[in-house]
Design a protein around this motif. Structure first.
Motif, PDB file in Angstrom:
ATOM      1  N   MET A   1     -21.561  -8.695 -10.409  1.00 45.00           N
ATOM      2  CA  MET A   1     -20.561  -9.730 -10.577  1.00 45.00           C
ATOM      3  C   MET A   1     -19.465  -9.520  -9.540  1.00 45.00           C
ATOM      4  O   MET A   1     -19.102  -8.398  -9.222  1.00 45.00           O
ATOM      5  N   ILE A   2     -18.953 -10.617  -9.042  1.00 42.15           N
ATOM      6  CA  ILE A   2     -17.815 -10.603  -8.126  1.00 42.15           C
ATOM      7  C   ILE A   2     -16.636 -11.211  -8.881  1.00 42.15           C
ATOM      8  O   ILE A   2     -16.713 -12.355  -9.323  1.00 42.15           O
ATOM      9  N   VAL A   3     -15.574 -10.449  -9.043  1.00 36.78           N
ATOM     10  CA  VAL A   3     -14.361 -10.932  -9.693  1.00 36.78           C
ATOM     11  C   VAL A   3     -13.327 -11.160  -8.601  1.00 36.78           C
ATOM     12  O   VAL A   3     -12.974 -10.235  -7.874  1.00 36.78           O
ATOM     13  N   VAL A   4     -12.879 -12.401  -8.490  1.00 40.82           N
ATOM     14  CA  VAL A   4     -11.897 -12.759  -7.469  1.00 40.82           C
ATOM     15  C   VAL A   4     -10.546 -12.936  -8.132  1.00 40.82           C
ATOM     16  O   VAL A   4     -10.363 -13.822  -8.973  1.00 40.82           O
ATOM     17  N   LEU A   5      -9.601 -12.072  -7.773  1.00 37.36           N
ATOM     18  CA  LEU A   5      -8.219 -12.208  -8.221  1.00 37.36           C
ATOM     19  C   LEU A   5      -7.530 -13.100  -7.207  1.00 37.36           C
ATOM     20  O   LEU A   5      -7.382 -12.720  -6.044  1.00 37.36           O
ATOM     21  N   MET A   6      -7.156 -14.293  -7.633  1.00 34.70           N
ATOM     22  CA  MET A   6      -6.612 -15.289  -6.724  1.00 34.70           C
ATOM     23  C   MET A   6      -5.212 -15.694  -7.131  1.00 34.70           C
ATOM     24  O   MET A   6      -4.820 -15.524  -8.276  1.00 34.70           O
ATOM     25  N   GLY A   7      -4.488 -16.237  -6.172  1.00 36.50           N
ATOM     26  CA  GLY A   7      -3.146 -16.733  -6.423  1.00 36.50           C
ATOM     27  C   GLY A   7      -2.325 -16.670  -5.156  1.00 36.50           C
ATOM     28  O   GLY A   7      -2.771 -16.161  -4.127  1.00 36.50           O
ATOM     29  N   VAL A   8      -1.133 -17.174  -5.250  1.00 35.57           N
ATOM     30  CA  VAL A   8      -0.245 -17.194  -4.092  1.00 35.57           C
ATOM     31  C   VAL A   8       0.230 -15.779  -3.755  1.00 35.57           C
ATOM     32  O   VAL A   8       0.099 -14.859  -4.563  1.00 35.57           O
ATOM     33  N   SER A   9       0.769 -15.642  -2.580  1.00 32.03           N
ATOM     34  CA  SER A   9       1.331 -14.365  -2.161  1.00 32.03           C
ATOM     35  C   SER A   9       2.401 -13.929  -3.157  1.00 32.03           C
ATOM     36  O   SER A   9       3.221 -14.732  -3.586  1.00 32.03           O
ATOM     37  N   GLY A  10       2.358 -12.662  -3.532  1.00 29.81           N
ATOM     38  CA  GLY A  10       3.332 -12.130  -4.479  1.00 29.81           C
ATOM     39  C   GLY A  10       2.892 -12.208  -5.931  1.00 29.81           C
ATOM     40  O   GLY A  10       3.611 -11.757  -6.818  1.00 29.81           O
ATOM     41  N   SER A  11       1.707 -12.750  -6.185  1.00 28.91           N
ATOM     42  CA  SER A  11       1.238 -12.862  -7.573  1.00 28.91           C
ATOM     43  C   SER A  11       0.670 -11.550  -8.098  1.00 28.91           C
ATOM     44  O   SER A  11       0.416 -11.427  -9.293  1.00 28.91           O
ATOM     45  N   GLY A  12       0.462 -10.586  -7.225  1.00 28.37           N
ATOM     46  CA  GLY A  12       0.005  -9.269  -7.676  1.00 28.37           C
ATOM     47  C   GLY A  12      -1.471  -9.018  -7.478  1.00 28.37           C
ATOM     48  O   GLY A  12      -2.030  -8.118  -8.109  1.00 28.37           O
ATOM     49  N   LYS A  13      -2.115  -9.760  -6.601  1.00 32.08           N
ATOM     50  CA  LYS A  13      -3.556  -9.615  -6.402  1.00 32.08           C
ATOM     51  C   LYS A  13      -3.950  -8.183  -6.032  1.00 32.08           C
ATOM     52  O   LYS A  13      -4.883  -7.637  -6.614  1.00 32.08           O
ATOM     53  N   SER A  14      -3.254  -7.602  -5.089  1.00 36.80           N
ATOM     54  CA  SER A  14      -3.595  -6.236  -4.653  1.00 36.80           C
ATOM     55  C   SER A  14      -3.282  -5.205  -5.725  1.00 36.80           C
ATOM     56  O   SER A  14      -4.077  -4.299  -5.976  1.00 36.80           O
ATOM     57  N   THR A  15      -2.133  -5.343  -6.370  1.00 36.41           N
ATOM     58  CA  THR A  15      -1.726  -4.391  -7.406  1.00 36.41           C
ATOM     59  C   THR A  15      -2.646  -4.465  -8.609  1.00 36.41           C
ATOM     60  O   THR A  15      -3.155  -3.437  -9.097  1.00 36.41           O
ATOM     61  N   VAL A  16      -2.874  -5.664  -9.117  1.00 31.81           N
ATOM     62  CA  VAL A  16      -3.760  -5.835 -10.271  1.00 31.81           C
ATOM     63  C   VAL A  16      -5.189  -5.477  -9.875  1.00 31.81           C
ATOM     64  O   VAL A  16      -5.920  -4.858 -10.647  1.00 31.81           O
ATOM     65  N   GLY A  17      -5.575  -5.835  -8.645  1.00 35.40           N
ATOM     66  CA  GLY A  17      -6.915  -5.498  -8.173  1.00 35.40           C
ATOM     67  C   GLY A  17      -7.158  -4.003  -8.163  1.00 35.40           C
ATOM     68  O   GLY A  17      -8.212  -3.536  -8.603  1.00 35.40           O
ATOM     69  N   ALA A  18      -6.193  -3.227  -7.684  1.00 31.61           N
ATOM     70  CA  ALA A  18      -6.341  -1.765  -7.662  1.00 31.61           C
ATOM     71  C   ALA A  18      -6.444  -1.214  -9.077  1.00 31.61           C
ATOM     72  O   ALA A  18      -7.280  -0.339  -9.352  1.00 31.61           O
ATOM     73  N   ALA A  19      -5.636  -1.725  -9.983  1.00 29.88           N
ATOM     74  CA  ALA A  19      -5.680  -1.249 -11.378  1.00 29.88           C
ATOM     75  C   ALA A  19      -6.989  -1.651 -12.055  1.00 29.88           C
ATOM     76  O   ALA A  19      -7.577  -0.856 -12.798  1.00 29.88           O
ATOM     77  N   LEU A  20      -7.456  -2.869 -11.800  1.00 27.11           N
ATOM     78  CA  LEU A  20      -8.719  -3.327 -12.387  1.00 27.11           C
ATOM     79  C   LEU A  20      -9.896  -2.548 -11.818  1.00 27.11           C
ATOM     80  O   LEU A  20     -10.796  -2.127 -12.558  1.00 27.11           O
ATOM     81  N   ALA A  21      -9.885  -2.304 -10.510  1.00 33.56           N
ATOM     82  CA  ALA A  21     -10.945  -1.521  -9.873  1.00 33.56           C
ATOM     83  C   ALA A  21     -10.995  -0.115 -10.458  1.00 33.56           C
ATOM     84  O   ALA A  21     -12.078   0.424 -10.731  1.00 33.56           O
ATOM     85  N   SER A  22      -9.833   0.468 -10.684  1.00 37.12           N
ATOM     86  CA  SER A  22      -9.771   1.801 -11.276  1.00 37.12           C
ATOM     87  C   SER A  22     -10.307   1.792 -12.711  1.00 37.12           C
ATOM     88  O   SER A  22     -11.078   2.673 -13.097  1.00 37.12           O
ATOM     89  N   ALA A  23      -9.928   0.786 -13.481  1.00 42.63           N
ATOM     90  CA  ALA A  23     -10.362   0.700 -14.877  1.00 42.63           C
ATOM     91  C   ALA A  23     -11.868   0.501 -14.993  1.00 42.63           C
ATOM     92  O   ALA A  23     -12.501   1.041 -15.911  1.00 42.63           O
ATOM     93  N   LEU A  24     -12.449  -0.278 -14.076  1.00 43.83           N
ATOM     94  CA  LEU A  24     -13.878  -0.587 -14.153  1.00 43.83           C
ATOM     95  C   LEU A  24     -14.755   0.328 -13.303  1.00 43.83           C
ATOM     96  O   LEU A  24     -15.973   0.355 -13.485  1.00 43.83           O
ATOM     97  N   GLY A  25     -14.142   1.032 -12.363  1.00 42.12           N
ATOM     98  CA  GLY A  25     -14.927   1.844 -11.443  1.00 42.12           C
ATOM     99  C   GLY A  25     -15.664   0.996 -10.421  1.00 42.12           C
ATOM    100  O   GLY A  25     -16.719   1.385  -9.928  1.00 42.12           O
ATOM    101  N   TRP A  26     -15.118  -0.167 -10.111  1.00 38.31           N
ATOM    102  CA  TRP A  26     -15.721  -1.078  -9.140  1.00 38.31           C
ATOM    103  C   TRP A  26     -14.962  -0.988  -7.822  1.00 38.31           C
ATOM    104  O   TRP A  26     -13.758  -0.717  -7.807  1.00 38.31           O
ATOM    105  N   PRO A  27     -15.629  -1.257  -6.710  1.00 35.97           N
ATOM    106  CA  PRO A  27     -14.915  -1.289  -5.437  1.00 35.97           C
ATOM    107  C   PRO A  27     -14.005  -2.515  -5.344  1.00 35.97           C
ATOM    108  O   PRO A  27     -14.263  -3.542  -5.988  1.00 35.97           O
ATOM    109  N   LEU A  28     -12.963  -2.395  -4.550  1.00 34.53           N
ATOM    110  CA  LEU A  28     -11.999  -3.468  -4.331  1.00 34.53           C
ATOM    111  C   LEU A  28     -11.981  -3.814  -2.851  1.00 34.53           C
ATOM    112  O   LEU A  28     -11.880  -2.921  -2.002  1.00 34.53           O
ATOM    113  N   ILE A  29     -12.060  -5.104  -2.567  1.00 32.20           N
ATOM    114  CA  ILE A  29     -11.885  -5.607  -1.206  1.00 32.20           C
ATOM    115  C   ILE A  29     -10.603  -6.430  -1.212  1.00 32.20           C
ATOM    116  O   ILE A  29     -10.425  -7.301  -2.061  1.00 32.20           O
TER     117      ILE A  29
END
Length: 171
Positions: A1-29
């Motif tokens: 599965m590919i989970v895309v965290l989307m939104g405008v700049s400043g919505s937290g895509k990178s921050t939430v992405g890093a936390a979600l990747a850590s929680a799931l053990g999935w890679p983050l791009i």
């Protein structure tokens, strides 16, 4: 599965992405890392990107998603994906679920004012909000919630996605 965290700049895509990747053990791009130099220079200068600027970048994102998904099975992408046509392009990579990180312009504007992005100035927020075509089929997450609450909400909405044993490889 590919989970895309989307939104405008400043919505937290990178921050939430890093936390979600850590929680799931999935890679983050982070799609920001895949912009060509010309796009970065335009944004750094406060010039909004055009669709013509974005198509080659999105094709690069899709190629990278396919590579990482082939290796790990699952991957998280942090990407603005502001327009439906951009999301349709990203869907070429495989089974995609979009998570729309959303919040008021005041909350997101305050975040942008408080941070220093390597090339995305706060002055482009207005153009991003104007460009955003909110998805009707995404998981909507309020960015005002703490990051850990956002991550739990995403995992629950994904049906309790579990860690992938092959996902420990970095993208």
């Amino acid at each position: 599965m590919i989970v895309v965290l989307m939104g405008v700049s400043g919505s937290g895509k990178s921050t939430v992405g890093a936390a979600l990747a850590s929680a799931l053990g999935w890679p983050l791009i982070d799609a920001d890392d895949l912009h060509p130099a010309a796009n970065v220079e335009k944004m750094r200068a406060g010039i909004p990107l055009t669709d013509d600027d974005r198509w080659p970048w999105l094709d690069r994102v899709v190629d990278r998603l396919r590579e990482v998904a082939a290796q790990s099975g699952n991957v998280i992408l942090a990407c603005s994906a502001l327009k439906r046509s951009y999301r349709e392009r990203i869907e070429r990579a495989g089974h995609v679920r979009f998570v729309h990180l959303t919040g008021s312009p005041e909350v997101i504007g305050a975040r942008l004012a408080a941070r220093k992005h390597r090339y995305m100035p706060a002055s482009l927020l207005e153009s991003q909000i104007a460009t955003l075509e909110a998805p009707g089929d995404a998981i909507d997450i309020d960015v005002a919630a703490p990051v850990d609450v956002q991550v739990r909400s995403i995992i629950e909405a994904l049906g309790g996605a579990t860690a992938s044993p092959a996902a420990s490889a970095a993208p």
